[in-house]
Design an enzyme around this catalytic site. Structure first.
Site, PDB file in Angstrom:
ATOM      1  N   HIS A 164       0.784  -1.194  -0.019  1.00 27.43           N
ATOM      2  CA  HIS A 164       0.062  -0.174  -0.104  1.00 27.43           C
ATOM      3  C   HIS A 164       0.850   1.179   0.046  1.00 27.43           C
ATOM      4  O   HIS A 164       0.335   2.494  -0.141  1.00 27.43           O
ATOM      5  CB  HIS A 164      -0.827   0.025   1.290  1.00 27.43           C
ATOM      6  CG  HIS A 164      -2.065  -1.000   1.265  1.00 27.43           C
ATOM      7  ND1 HIS A 164      -3.492  -0.790   0.898  1.00 27.43           N
ATOM      8  CD2 HIS A 164      -2.061  -2.407   0.949  1.00 27.43           C
ATOM      9  CE1 HIS A 164      -4.071  -1.880   0.885  1.00 27.43           C
ATOM     10  NE2 HIS A 164      -3.380  -2.799   0.804  1.00 27.43           N
ATOM     11  N   ASP A 377       3.762   9.795  -0.661  1.00 28.50           N
ATOM     12  CA  ASP A 377       2.378   8.907  -0.469  1.00 28.50           C
ATOM     13  C   ASP A 377       2.313   7.643  -1.216  1.00 28.50           C
ATOM     14  O   ASP A 377       2.321   8.006  -2.527  1.00 28.50           O
ATOM     15  CB  ASP A 377       1.449   9.713  -0.262  1.00 28.50           C
ATOM     16  CG  ASP A 377       0.175   9.593   0.971  1.00 28.50           C
ATOM     17  OD1 ASP A 377       0.493   8.165   0.981  1.00 28.50           O
ATOM     18  OD2 ASP A 377      -0.457  10.324   1.471  1.00 28.50           O
TER      19      ASP A 377
HETATM   20  O1  F6P Z   1      -0.781   3.135   4.423  1.00 23.52           O
HETATM   21  C1  F6P Z   1      -0.162   2.440   5.151  1.00 23.52           C
HETATM   22  C2  F6P Z   1      -0.944   1.981   6.600  1.00 23.52           C
HETATM   23  O2  F6P Z   1      -0.281   1.057   7.191  1.00 23.52           O
HETATM   24  C3  F6P Z   1      -2.251   1.392   6.082  1.00 23.52           C
HETATM   25  O3  F6P Z   1      -2.335   0.271   5.918  1.00 23.52           O
HETATM   26  C4  F6P Z   1      -2.965   1.521   7.559  1.00 23.52           C
HETATM   27  O4  F6P Z   1      -4.450   1.832   7.638  1.00 23.52           O
HETATM   28  C5  F6P Z   1      -2.466   3.158   7.913  1.00 23.52           C
HETATM   29  O5  F6P Z   1      -1.110   3.052   7.399  1.00 23.52           O
HETATM   30  C6  F6P Z   1      -2.370   3.188   9.353  1.00 23.52           C
HETATM   31  O6  F6P Z   1      -1.467   2.675  10.001  1.00 23.52           O
HETATM   32  P1  F6P Z   1      -1.459   2.040  11.338  1.00 23.52           P
HETATM   33  O7  F6P Z   1      -1.978   0.646  11.207  1.00 23.52           O
HETATM   34  O8  F6P Z   1       0.312   1.882  11.642  1.00 23.52           O
HETATM   35  O9  F6P Z   1      -2.359   2.736  12.269  1.00 23.52           O
END
Ligand code: F6P
Length: 468
Positions: A164, A377
Site C-alpha cells: 500500500h 504517499d
Molecule cells: O498506508 C499504510 C498503512 O499502514 C495502512 O495499512 C493503515 O491503514 C495506515 O497506514 C495506518 O497505519 P497503522 O495501522 O500503523 O495505524
C-alpha cells in the site's frame, strides 16, 4: 488446520473489525470503517473468506468470529512484539526507508528478529486457514516475509501481495541490512502489486541488482530449490475508495446541512482551506502550514476572509518521530493562531482527533480548497474522497505530485510541496479559481474516481492472480 477452511484468505497487519470488551468480559464486534474491507466483503463472503490480522491491543485475542460473511482470525501480539515489530521495524525502519528517508530509518537487529517472528505467526495462521488450492492475499509492508513463508508451508495455494505504500528506489533500499531477505520474502508471491508503475519498476530493479534474478518485462524469474523456474508478476494496481458510498453520503440532507452549519460556525469566510491527514511526517503538514503562514504574513491571504481547518488524526503515538512531529505542528499552529487570529475569527482550527464519516463528508463539502501536500504517499485516499464528495462539482484540489493519486488525478493543481513559493502560488490560484474552472476540473476528476473504485481495484488484482 482450523475446522473451517477458506477459499480466500486476506492477511493484513490489522483485523477489519473493532472489538470492545465490556466490564463482564463479553465482547462486541463492529466492522471497521474503510474502503478496503467494504470492497473485499462481497468477494470474501462469496468464497467463505477469512481475514487474519492483529486486533490492535497487546496480548489480546478471541475465538475467530464471523461478521458480515468474513471470518476474522486474530493474531495476538505481545507488548514486546508491538514495540519491536510494529513500532520498530515496520514504522521506524521500513516506513521512513520506503518514504524517501524523510526521517532517518533506524536499523536494529532485534527489531528485524521480531519482524521475522511475527511474519511467521501470520504466515502460519494463513497456512492453516486456506483451503486446498485456495488464494491468500497478503497486504502491506508489515508482512513482506509472509508470502515466501506461506508458499513454503502451502505450495498448493496462490499467493498475492499488495504494497500500500511506495517501494523505494534501489539507491535507498540498498541501505537495508536485510534487503535480500525482504526481496526473497516478497518473491514467494505469484503476483506482487504496487500503487504506481514507478514502485513496480523500483522493485524490479532492486531484484535485478540485489538478488541477481532475471526479469522479463513485468515478470521476475525465480529459481526454486528443485531447479525449476517460477515466474512472478509485478505490476501497478492503483487502489481507490468506495466512490459510490462516499458520493451517496455527501448527498444526504443531514450531511449537506452540516456542511452549511460548519461554514457558518467558521464565520462564513470567503474561503475555507482544508487538510486532513494521519499525523505523519510523510504528509507534508509542516510545509502546508509554512505556506499558509507566509501568505498571511505577506497579507496575500487575510483573516477573516480565509480560514484553515486542519484535522490530524492521532497515529503511531509510541514512535518518537511522530511525537516530534506533533510538537512541531502544534507549535506552528499555535503561532499562526496567535499571530493572525482575533476573538471570534481564528486563522486556523486544529483538531487532533478522529472524525466520523458524516463529519468528514461535511468538511469536504464545506472546503473550498483541499490541501494534499504529501512529501511521499503510496496513493492518498483523502484526495479521492474529496473528489467523490464534491457532488456539487465545486472545490479545488491542490495535490502533491509525490502522492500516487497524482498519476490519475491530472486535473488537480499539482504541486511540489518542497517548493514553498510554488505551493503558495497554487494555494492562491486554488482560492481564486472561478466556479466554471472548478466545475471543469472537478468533472474530470470525478469521472476518474467514480470509474476506478476500490471494488474494481480488488477484482482486477484478484482476476490477475487467478490467471497466474
Ligand atoms: O498506508 C499504510 C498503512 O499502514 C495502512 O495499512 C493503515 O491503514 C495506515 O497506514 C495506518 O497505519 P497503522 O495501522 O500503523 O495505524
Amino acid at each position: 488446520m482450523t475446522a473451517t477452511l477458506s477459499d480466500l484468505v486476506v492477511v493484513s497487519n490489522r483485523l477489519p473489525i473493532d472489538v470492545s470488551v465490556a466490564a463482564d468480559g463479553s465482547m462486541t464486534y463492529r466492522r471497521s470503517p474503510g474502503g478496503l474491507v467494504a470492497a473485499l466483503q462481497p468477494v470474501l463472503s462469496a468464497r467463505s473468506g477469512a481475514w487474519i490480522g492483529w486486533p490492535g491491543a497487546p496480548d489480546f485475542s478471541f475465538e475467530p468470529v464471523r461478521l458480515d460473511g468474513i471470518l476474522s482470525i486474530p493474531v495476538a501480539l505481545t507488548a514486546e512484539d508491538i514495540a519491536d515489530y510494529y513500532e520498530g521495524f515496520s514504522n521506524a525502519t521500513l516506513w521512513p526507508l520506503y518514504h524517501d528517508v524523510i526521517t532517518q530509518p533506524e536499523y536494529h537487529r532485534e527489531w528485524h528478529e521480531a519482524y521475522r517472528t511475527v511474519n511467521a505467526k501470520f504466515a502460519e495462521a494463513a497456512a492453516s486457514s486456506a483451503a486446498e488450492g485456495g488464494t491468500v492475499w497478503v497486504h502491506d509492508y508489515q508482512l513482506q516475509l509472509a508470502p515466501s513463508m506461506i508458499k513454503q508451508l502451502r505450495p498448493d495455494v496462490k499467493v498475492g501481495f499488495f504494497n500500500h505504500i511506495p517501494f523505494p528506489p534501489e539507491a535507498l533500499f540498498a541501505q537495508l541490512p536485510w534487503r535480500r531477505e525482504i526481496l526473497m520474502g516478497l518473491l514467494g508471491a505469484d503476483l506482487i502489486g504496487f500503487q504506481r508503475a514507478q514502485d513496480a519498476g523500483n522493485f524490479r530493479s532492486c531484484v535485478r541488482r540485489l538478488t541477481g534474478l532475471a526479469t522479463r518485462g513485468h515478470q521476475i524469474l525465480v529459481r526454486e530449490s528443485d531447479g525449476s523456474v517460477r515466474d512472478v508478476l509485478s505490476a501497478a494496481f492503483p487502489i481507490s475508495i468506495d466512490s459510490a458510498a462516499v458520493d451517496a453520503r455527501a448527498r444526504l440532507p443531514r450531511v449537506q446541512a452540516r456542511a452549511r452549519e460548519i461554514r457558518s460556525e467558521l464565520g462564513n469566510p470567503d474561503r475555507i482551506l482544508f487538510g486532513v491527514d494521519r499525523l505523519d511526517y510523510t504528509k507534508g503538514i509542516a510545509h502546508r502550514l509554512k505556506a499558509y503562514e507566509e501568505l498571511l504574513r505577506e497579507r496575500r491571504l487575510k483573516v477573516p476572509g480565509v480560514v484553515m481547518v486542519q484535522v490530524a488524526s492521532p497515529s503511531r503515538v509510541g514512535v518518537s518521530a511522530y511525537q516530534t512531529l506533533r510538537d512541531d505542528v502544534e507549535t506552528t499552529v499555535g503561532r499562526i493562531a496567535g499571530d493572525f487570529g482575533s476573538l471570534g475569527s481564528p486563522a486556523i482550527h486544529y483538531l487532533h482527533q478522529n472524525q466520523d464519516a458524516d463529519e468528514m463528508a461535511a468538511l469536504y463539502l464545506a472546503a473550498d480548497v483541499m490541501l494534499v501536500t504529501a512529501l511521499r504517499d503510496g496513493m492518498n485516499l483523502v484526495a479521492k474522497e474529496y473528489v467523490a464528495s464534491r457532488v456539487d462539482g465545486r472545490g479545488a484540489l491542490v495535490l502533491s505530485e509525490f502522492a500516487g493519486a497524482a498519476d490519475e488525478l491530472r486535473h488537480a493543481l499539482l504541486v511540489n510541496p518542497h517548493d514553498i513559493d510554488g505551493l503558495k502560488a497554487s494555494i492562491l490560484r486554488a482560492a481564486a479559481m472561478t466556479p466554471k474552472e472548478q466545475r471543469r476540473r472537478m468533472q474530470a476528476l470525478r469521472r476518474r474516481v467514480i470509474e476506478n473504485d476500490v471494488s474494481r481495484w480488488a477484482s482486477s488484482f484478484l482476476d490477475t492472480l487467478a490467471r497466474r
